[in-house]
Design a protein around this motif. Structure first.
Motif, PDB file in Angstrom:
ATOM      1  N   ARG A   1       0.834  -1.212   0.000  1.00  9.81           N
ATOM      2  CA  ARG A   1       0.000   0.000   0.000  1.00  9.81           C
ATOM      3  C   ARG A   1       0.868   1.261   0.000  1.00  9.81           C
ATOM      4  NH1 ARG A   1      -3.056  -3.046   3.795  1.00  9.81           N
ATOM      5  NH2 ARG A   1      -2.084  -1.863   5.511  1.00  9.81           N
ATOM      6  N   TYR A   2       1.981   1.196   0.743  1.00 11.65           N
ATOM      7  CA  TYR A   2       2.887   2.353   0.796  1.00 11.65           C
ATOM      8  C   TYR A   2       3.492   2.625  -0.578  1.00 11.65           C
ATOM      9  CZ  TYR A   2       6.829   5.254   2.371  1.00 11.65           C
ATOM     10  OH  TYR A   2       7.745   6.262   2.542  1.00 11.65           O
TER      11      TYR A   2
ATOM     12  N   ALA B   1       2.197   1.809  -3.461  1.00  7.21           N
ATOM     13  CA  ALA B   1       1.110   2.306  -4.331  1.00  7.21           C
ATOM     14  C   ALA B   1       0.871   3.787  -4.091  1.00  7.21           C
ATOM     15  CB  ALA B   1      -0.158   1.497  -4.064  1.00  7.21           C
ATOM     16  N   GLY B   2       0.951   4.199  -2.822  1.00  5.95           N
ATOM     17  CA  GLY B   2       0.776   5.618  -2.520  1.00  5.95           C
ATOM     18  C   GLY B   2       1.884   6.477  -3.115  1.00  5.95           C
ATOM     19  N   MET B   3       3.135   5.986  -3.026  1.00  8.93           N
ATOM     20  CA  MET B   3       4.252   6.738  -3.593  1.00  8.93           C
ATOM     21  C   MET B   3       4.167   6.789  -5.108  1.00  8.93           C
ATOM     22  SD  MET B   3       7.588   5.871  -1.233  1.00  8.93           S
ATOM     23  CE  MET B   3       7.518   4.110  -1.527  1.00  8.93           C
ATOM     24  N   GLU B   4       3.696   5.692  -5.731  1.00 12.10           N
ATOM     25  CA  GLU B   4       3.565   5.705  -7.192  1.00 12.10           C
ATOM     26  C   GLU B   4       2.503   6.707  -7.627  1.00 12.10           C
ATOM     27  OE1 GLU B   4       2.810   1.617  -8.024  1.00 12.10           O
ATOM     28  OE2 GLU B   4       4.935   1.140  -8.345  1.00 12.10           O
ATOM     29  N   ALA B   5       1.454   6.826  -6.849  1.00 11.47           N
ATOM     30  CA  ALA B   5       0.422   7.822  -7.174  1.00 11.47           C
ATOM     31  C   ALA B   5       0.982   9.242  -7.035  1.00 11.47           C
ATOM     32  CB  ALA B   5      -0.787   7.622  -6.258  1.00 11.47           C
ATOM     33  N   LYS B   6       1.768   9.452  -5.988  1.00 15.78           N
ATOM     34  CA  LYS B   6       2.391  10.769  -5.802  1.00 15.78           C
ATOM     35  C   LYS B   6       3.399  11.060  -6.919  1.00 15.78           C
ATOM     36  CE  LYS B   6       4.816  13.567  -2.372  1.00 15.78           C
ATOM     37  NZ  LYS B   6       5.433  13.607  -1.032  1.00 15.78           N
TER      38      LYS B   6
ATOM     39  N   ASP C   1       1.673  12.377  -9.899  1.00 15.92           N
ATOM     40  CA  ASP C   1       1.301  13.789  -9.726  1.00 15.92           C
ATOM     41  C   ASP C   1       2.507  14.714  -9.948  1.00 15.92           C
ATOM     42  OD1 ASP C   1      -1.258  12.980  -9.135  1.00 15.92           O
ATOM     43  OD2 ASP C   1      -0.952  13.012  -6.957  1.00 15.92           O
TER      44      ASP C   1
END
Length: 348
Positions: free
Chosen positions: A201-202, A204-209, A212
Protein backbone atom coordinates in the motif's frame (compact mmCIF):
# COMPACT_ATOMS: atom_id res chain seq x y z
CA UNK A 1 -17.59 -112.69 8.82
CA UNK A 2 -21.20 -111.60 8.98
CA UNK A 3 -21.71 -113.65 12.12
CA UNK A 4 -18.63 -112.04 13.70
CA UNK A 5 -19.93 -108.61 12.78
CA UNK A 6 -23.34 -109.30 14.25
CA UNK A 7 -21.69 -110.64 17.38
CA UNK A 8 -19.50 -107.54 17.75
CA UNK A 9 -22.06 -104.88 16.97
CA UNK A 10 -24.81 -106.69 18.84
CA UNK A 11 -23.08 -108.12 21.90
CA UNK A 12 -19.32 -107.61 22.25
CA UNK A 13 -19.09 -103.89 21.39
CA UNK A 14 -19.08 -101.61 24.42
CA UNK A 15 -21.87 -99.11 24.82
CA UNK A 16 -21.20 -95.62 23.53
CA UNK A 17 -22.96 -92.55 24.88
CA UNK A 18 -23.43 -89.35 22.93
CA UNK A 19 -24.30 -85.83 24.07
CA UNK A 20 -25.34 -83.13 21.62
CA UNK A 21 -25.66 -79.38 22.09
CA UNK A 22 -26.56 -76.69 19.55
CA UNK A 23 -25.39 -73.10 19.57
CA UNK A 24 -24.88 -70.15 17.27
CA UNK A 25 -22.31 -67.36 17.16
CA UNK A 26 -23.84 -63.93 16.66
CA UNK A 27 -23.12 -60.23 16.87
CA UNK A 28 -24.71 -58.04 19.54
CA UNK A 29 -26.36 -55.98 16.79
CA UNK A 30 -27.29 -57.36 13.40
CA UNK A 31 -26.93 -55.18 10.29
CA UNK A 32 -29.81 -52.82 9.50
CA UNK A 33 -30.72 -54.66 6.31
CA UNK A 34 -31.31 -57.97 8.13
CA UNK A 35 -34.91 -59.16 8.26
CA UNK A 36 -35.96 -60.37 11.73
CA UNK A 37 -36.59 -64.10 12.08
CA UNK A 38 -38.43 -66.15 14.65
CA UNK A 39 -35.41 -65.81 16.93
CA UNK A 40 -35.08 -62.06 16.46
CA UNK A 41 -32.03 -61.52 14.31
CA UNK A 42 -30.14 -64.60 15.46
CA UNK A 43 -30.75 -66.73 12.39
CA UNK A 44 -30.93 -63.92 9.84
CA UNK A 45 -28.91 -64.00 6.62
CA UNK A 46 -25.58 -62.18 7.21
CA UNK A 47 -25.50 -63.26 10.86
CA UNK A 48 -26.09 -66.86 9.80
CA UNK A 49 -23.22 -66.69 7.32
CA UNK A 50 -20.96 -65.25 10.00
CA UNK A 51 -21.93 -68.00 12.42
CA UNK A 52 -21.25 -70.60 9.72
CA UNK A 53 -17.76 -69.22 9.19
CA UNK A 54 -17.12 -69.04 12.93
CA UNK A 55 -18.36 -72.61 13.22
CA UNK A 56 -15.65 -73.78 10.83
CA UNK A 57 -13.05 -71.97 12.91
CA UNK A 58 -14.41 -73.55 16.08
CA UNK A 59 -14.38 -76.99 14.46
CA UNK A 60 -10.63 -76.63 14.03
CA UNK A 61 -10.01 -74.98 17.40
CA UNK A 62 -12.06 -77.41 19.53
CA UNK A 63 -10.10 -80.37 18.13
CA UNK A 64 -6.71 -78.70 18.42
CA UNK A 65 -3.88 -80.11 20.58
CA UNK A 66 -4.16 -77.14 22.98
CA UNK A 67 -7.82 -77.82 23.70
CA UNK A 68 -7.12 -81.53 24.00
CA UNK A 69 -4.52 -80.85 26.67
CA UNK A 70 -6.77 -78.50 28.62
CA UNK A 71 -10.02 -80.45 28.31
CA UNK A 72 -9.54 -84.08 27.38
CA UNK A 73 -6.65 -84.77 29.71
CA UNK A 74 -8.68 -83.30 32.60
CA UNK A 75 -11.11 -86.19 32.16
CA UNK A 76 -8.29 -88.70 32.85
CA UNK A 77 -8.82 -90.64 29.60
CA UNK A 78 -6.53 -93.44 30.82
CA UNK A 79 -9.39 -94.30 33.18
CA UNK A 80 -12.58 -92.96 31.59
CA UNK A 81 -11.67 -94.19 28.10
CA UNK A 82 -9.62 -97.23 29.08
CA UNK A 83 -10.01 -100.49 27.18
CA UNK A 84 -12.18 -103.02 29.01
CA UNK A 85 -13.84 -106.34 28.34
CA UNK A 86 -13.78 -108.17 25.03
CA UNK A 87 -14.13 -105.09 22.79
CA UNK A 88 -10.77 -104.66 21.02
CA UNK A 89 -11.71 -101.35 19.36
CA UNK A 90 -13.40 -99.22 22.02
CA UNK A 91 -11.19 -97.21 24.34
CA UNK A 92 -7.68 -95.81 24.30
CA UNK A 93 -4.62 -98.00 24.80
CA UNK A 94 -2.74 -97.60 28.04
CA UNK A 95 0.37 -95.37 27.87
CA UNK A 96 -0.65 -94.14 24.41
CA UNK A 97 1.66 -91.49 22.90
CA UNK A 98 0.46 -87.92 22.46
CA UNK A 99 -0.33 -88.27 18.75
CA UNK A 100 -2.47 -91.31 19.41
CA UNK A 101 -4.31 -89.51 22.22
CA UNK A 102 -4.96 -86.57 19.93
CA UNK A 103 -6.32 -88.81 17.16
CA UNK A 104 -8.53 -90.63 19.67
CA UNK A 105 -9.79 -87.32 21.10
CA UNK A 106 -10.74 -86.06 17.65
CA UNK A 107 -12.80 -89.21 17.04
CA UNK A 108 -14.82 -88.43 20.17
CA UNK A 109 -15.69 -84.87 19.12
CA UNK A 110 -17.80 -83.71 16.19
CA UNK A 111 -18.38 -80.02 15.39
CA UNK A 112 -20.75 -79.62 12.46
CA UNK A 113 -21.96 -76.18 11.26
CA UNK A 114 -25.37 -76.42 9.60
CA UNK A 115 -25.19 -74.75 6.18
CA UNK A 116 -28.85 -73.73 6.02
CA UNK A 117 -29.22 -72.19 9.48
CA UNK A 118 -25.71 -71.46 10.71
CA UNK A 119 -26.41 -73.49 13.85
CA UNK A 120 -23.32 -75.30 15.14
CA UNK A 121 -23.89 -78.81 16.47
CA UNK A 122 -21.39 -80.14 18.99
CA UNK A 123 -21.51 -83.89 19.61
CA UNK A 124 -19.27 -85.73 22.08
CA UNK A 125 -18.91 -89.45 22.64
CA UNK A 126 -17.98 -91.25 25.84
CA UNK A 127 -17.91 -94.75 27.22
CA UNK A 128 -20.13 -93.63 30.08
CA UNK A 129 -22.85 -90.96 30.30
CA UNK A 130 -21.01 -88.67 32.73
CA UNK A 131 -17.86 -88.49 30.61
CA UNK A 132 -19.76 -87.68 27.43
CA UNK A 133 -21.69 -84.91 29.21
CA UNK A 134 -18.62 -83.43 30.90
CA UNK A 135 -16.64 -83.40 27.66
CA UNK A 136 -19.46 -81.55 25.91
CA UNK A 137 -19.77 -79.02 28.71
CA UNK A 138 -16.03 -78.33 28.83
CA UNK A 139 -15.88 -77.85 25.06
CA UNK A 140 -18.73 -75.33 25.21
CA UNK A 141 -16.77 -73.40 27.82
CA UNK A 142 -13.71 -73.52 25.55
CA UNK A 143 -15.76 -72.20 22.62
CA UNK A 144 -17.06 -69.30 24.72
CA UNK A 145 -13.58 -68.51 26.06
CA UNK A 146 -12.22 -68.59 22.51
CA UNK A 147 -14.80 -66.01 21.39
CA UNK A 148 -14.12 -63.81 24.42
CA UNK A 149 -10.36 -63.92 23.83
CA UNK A 150 -10.81 -63.17 20.14
CA UNK A 151 -13.07 -60.23 20.97
CA UNK A 152 -10.52 -58.81 23.39
CA UNK A 153 -7.64 -59.22 20.95
CA UNK A 154 -9.52 -57.63 18.05
CA UNK A 155 -10.76 -54.75 20.19
CA UNK A 156 -7.32 -54.16 21.70
CA UNK A 157 -5.56 -54.23 18.32
CA UNK A 158 -8.05 -51.84 16.71
CA UNK A 159 -7.94 -49.45 19.64
CA UNK A 160 -4.15 -49.55 19.83
CA UNK A 161 -3.87 -48.74 16.12
CA UNK A 162 -6.37 -45.89 16.37
CA UNK A 163 -4.66 -44.41 19.43
CA UNK A 164 -1.26 -44.67 17.75
CA UNK A 165 -2.58 -42.80 14.71
CA UNK A 166 -4.02 -40.14 17.01
CA UNK A 167 -0.69 -39.78 18.82
CA UNK A 168 1.16 -39.46 15.50
CA UNK A 169 -1.26 -36.76 14.37
CA UNK A 170 -0.78 -34.84 17.62
CA UNK A 171 3.01 -35.04 17.28
CA UNK A 172 2.77 -33.72 13.73
CA UNK A 173 0.59 -30.83 14.89
CA UNK A 174 3.02 -29.98 17.68
CA UNK A 175 5.96 -29.94 15.23
CA UNK A 176 4.05 -27.77 12.76
CA UNK A 177 3.09 -25.29 15.48
CA UNK A 178 6.68 -25.16 16.74
CA UNK A 179 7.98 -24.52 13.21
CA UNK A 180 5.48 -21.69 12.73
CA UNK A 181 6.36 -20.11 16.07
CA UNK A 182 10.09 -20.39 15.34
CA UNK A 183 9.61 -18.72 11.96
CA UNK A 184 7.66 -15.84 13.48
CA UNK A 185 10.32 -15.40 16.17
CA UNK A 186 13.09 -15.35 13.58
CA UNK A 187 11.36 -12.59 11.59
CA UNK A 188 11.05 -10.27 14.56
CA UNK A 189 7.50 -9.30 13.66
CA UNK A 190 4.13 -10.51 14.67
CA UNK A 191 2.47 -10.65 11.25
CA UNK A 192 4.68 -10.75 8.10
CA UNK A 193 1.58 -10.87 5.93
CA UNK A 194 0.33 -7.57 7.34
CA UNK A 195 3.80 -6.07 6.84
CA UNK A 196 3.84 -7.11 3.18
CA UNK A 197 0.38 -5.66 2.61
CA UNK A 198 1.37 -2.41 4.33
CA UNK A 199 4.49 -2.14 2.18
CA UNK A 200 2.45 -2.73 -0.97
CA UNK A 201 0.00 0.00 0.00
CA UNK A 202 2.89 2.35 0.80
CA UNK A 203 4.47 1.73 -2.64
CA UNK A 204 1.11 2.31 -4.33
CA UNK A 205 0.78 5.62 -2.52
CA UNK A 206 4.25 6.74 -3.59
CA UNK A 207 3.56 5.71 -7.19
CA UNK A 208 0.42 7.82 -7.17
CA UNK A 209 2.39 10.77 -5.80
CA UNK A 210 5.07 10.16 -8.46
CA UNK A 211 2.46 10.48 -11.20
CA UNK A 212 1.30 13.79 -9.73
CA UNK A 213 4.87 15.10 -9.60
CA UNK A 214 5.54 14.07 -13.19
CA UNK A 215 2.41 15.89 -14.28
CA UNK A 216 3.54 18.96 -12.34
CA UNK A 217 7.02 18.76 -13.89
CA UNK A 218 5.53 18.74 -17.39
CA UNK A 219 3.41 21.78 -16.61
CA UNK A 220 6.41 23.69 -15.22
CA UNK A 221 8.56 22.87 -18.25
CA UNK A 222 5.90 24.32 -20.48
CA UNK A 223 5.63 27.38 -18.28
CA UNK A 224 9.38 28.09 -17.98
CA UNK A 225 11.54 28.09 -21.07
CA UNK A 226 14.66 27.43 -19.05
CA UNK A 227 14.71 23.69 -18.02
CA UNK A 228 17.13 24.58 -15.22
CA UNK A 229 14.77 26.99 -13.63
CA UNK A 230 14.66 26.58 -9.82
CA UNK A 231 10.98 25.66 -9.88
CA UNK A 232 11.56 22.87 -12.45
CA UNK A 233 14.73 21.60 -10.77
CA UNK A 234 12.93 21.38 -7.42
CA UNK A 235 10.18 19.14 -8.81
CA UNK A 236 12.70 17.08 -10.80
CA UNK A 237 14.72 16.39 -7.63
CA UNK A 238 11.55 15.27 -5.87
CA UNK A 239 10.77 12.86 -8.72
CA UNK A 240 14.29 11.36 -8.63
CA UNK A 241 14.17 10.94 -4.87
CA UNK A 242 10.71 9.38 -4.96
CA UNK A 243 11.71 6.90 -7.68
CA UNK A 244 14.71 5.85 -5.60
CA UNK A 245 12.53 5.36 -2.57
CA UNK A 246 10.03 3.30 -4.57
CA UNK A 247 12.84 1.06 -5.87
CA UNK A 248 14.09 0.50 -2.31
CA UNK A 249 10.65 -0.46 -1.06
CA UNK A 250 10.12 -2.82 -3.99
CA UNK A 251 13.47 -4.45 -3.25
CA UNK A 252 12.17 -5.29 0.22
CA UNK A 253 9.28 -7.21 -1.35
CA UNK A 254 11.01 -9.06 -4.17
CA UNK A 255 14.74 -8.63 -3.54
CA UNK A 256 17.12 -11.62 -3.33
CA UNK A 257 18.22 -10.98 0.26
CA UNK A 258 16.75 -12.43 3.42
CA UNK A 259 14.46 -9.41 3.81
CA UNK A 260 12.36 -10.55 0.82
CA UNK A 261 8.80 -10.14 2.13
CA UNK A 262 7.20 -12.20 -0.63
CA UNK A 263 9.40 -15.21 0.05
CA UNK A 264 8.78 -14.90 3.76
CA UNK A 265 5.07 -14.62 3.09
CA UNK A 266 5.11 -17.82 0.98
CA UNK A 267 6.97 -19.68 3.72
CA UNK A 268 4.56 -18.34 6.32
CA UNK A 269 1.54 -19.53 4.36
CA UNK A 270 3.14 -22.96 3.84
CA UNK A 271 3.69 -23.26 7.58
CA UNK A 272 0.14 -22.12 8.29
CA UNK A 273 -1.19 -24.66 5.78
CA UNK A 274 0.81 -27.41 7.48
CA UNK A 275 -0.62 -26.40 10.86
CA UNK A 276 -4.16 -26.43 9.43
CA UNK A 277 -3.64 -29.83 7.84
CA UNK A 278 -2.20 -31.21 11.08
CA UNK A 279 -5.19 -29.88 13.04
CA UNK A 280 -7.55 -31.56 10.57
CA UNK A 281 -5.56 -34.80 10.91
CA UNK A 282 -5.91 -34.68 14.70
CA UNK A 283 -9.67 -34.20 14.40
CA UNK A 284 -9.92 -37.08 11.90
CA UNK A 285 -7.76 -39.34 14.07
CA UNK A 286 -9.84 -38.51 17.15
CA UNK A 287 -13.03 -39.31 15.25
CA UNK A 288 -11.49 -42.56 13.98
CA UNK A 289 -10.51 -43.53 17.54
CA UNK A 290 -14.05 -42.87 18.77
CA UNK A 291 -15.52 -44.83 15.87
CA UNK A 292 -13.07 -47.64 16.54
CA UNK A 293 -14.45 -48.02 20.05
CA UNK A 294 -18.00 -48.19 18.73
CA UNK A 295 -17.04 -50.54 15.91
CA UNK A 296 -15.27 -52.84 18.36
CA UNK A 297 -18.49 -53.09 20.34
CA UNK A 298 -20.43 -53.90 17.17
CA UNK A 299 -17.96 -56.61 16.16
CA UNK A 300 -18.09 -58.43 19.48
CA UNK A 301 -19.33 -61.98 19.05
CA UNK A 302 -20.88 -64.19 21.66
CA UNK A 303 -22.23 -67.68 21.91
CA UNK A 304 -25.99 -68.28 22.02
CA UNK A 305 -26.81 -71.73 23.34
CA UNK A 306 -29.88 -73.14 21.61
CA UNK A 307 -29.95 -76.55 23.30
CA UNK A 308 -28.12 -77.43 26.51
CA UNK A 309 -26.17 -80.66 26.84
CA UNK A 310 -27.86 -83.28 29.00
CA UNK A 311 -26.60 -86.49 30.55
CA UNK A 312 -27.80 -89.34 28.29
CA UNK A 313 -30.21 -91.81 29.86
CA UNK A 314 -29.30 -94.60 27.47
CA UNK A 315 -26.59 -95.69 25.10
CA UNK A 316 -26.39 -94.52 21.49
CA UNK A 317 -27.34 -97.23 19.04
CA UNK A 318 -26.45 -95.31 15.89
CA UNK A 319 -22.93 -96.64 15.75
CA UNK A 320 -24.16 -100.23 16.03
CA UNK A 321 -26.64 -99.93 13.15
CA UNK A 322 -24.22 -97.95 11.01
CA UNK A 323 -21.43 -100.41 11.64
CA UNK A 324 -23.61 -103.43 10.91
CA UNK A 325 -25.07 -101.91 7.75
CA UNK A 326 -21.61 -100.91 6.56
CA UNK A 327 -20.42 -104.48 7.11
CA UNK A 328 -23.39 -105.89 5.19
CA UNK A 329 -22.79 -103.43 2.36
CA UNK A 330 -19.10 -104.36 2.26
CA UNK A 331 -19.97 -108.07 2.10
CA UNK A 332 -22.46 -107.45 -0.70
CA UNK A 333 -19.89 -105.53 -2.67
CA UNK A 334 -17.32 -108.25 -2.09
CA UNK A 335 -19.79 -110.92 -3.12
CA UNK A 336 -20.68 -108.98 -6.26
CA UNK A 337 -17.01 -108.50 -7.23
CA UNK A 338 -16.23 -112.15 -6.55
CA UNK A 339 -19.21 -113.28 -8.64
CA UNK A 340 -18.11 -111.00 -11.49
CA UNK A 341 -14.56 -112.37 -11.40
CA UNK A 342 -15.77 -115.99 -11.28
CA UNK A 343 -18.16 -115.37 -14.17
CA UNK A 344 -15.33 -113.99 -16.33
CA UNK A 345 -13.01 -116.90 -15.44
CA UNK A 346 -15.70 -119.49 -16.35
CA UNK A 347 -16.28 -117.88 -19.75
CA UNK A 348 -12.60 -118.13 -20.49
Amino acid sequence: MLVAGVAYFGVIGRSRYQVTSDFIVRLPQAPNNVTPSLLGTVLAGPTMLGSLEDGRFLAVYLTSPEVMQRVFLRLEPETTYAKKGLDPFAGMPKDAPFDQKLAFFRRQVSVVPQDLTGVIQLTTTGLNPATAFELNRLLLNEAENFLNTSNQNISRNQQTFAEQELENARERLAKAQQALAAFNDSQGEINPEASAEATSRYIAGMEAKLVDLQVEEGRLRRQFLDPNAPEVAFVTDQIIELKQQIDEERAKLVGPDEKNLNQRLVKLRNLQTEVGFAEASVKAAQLAADNSRLESQRQLKFLVLLSNPETPSGQSLDWRWKGLLSLVGLLLVGWGVASFVLGISRRQ
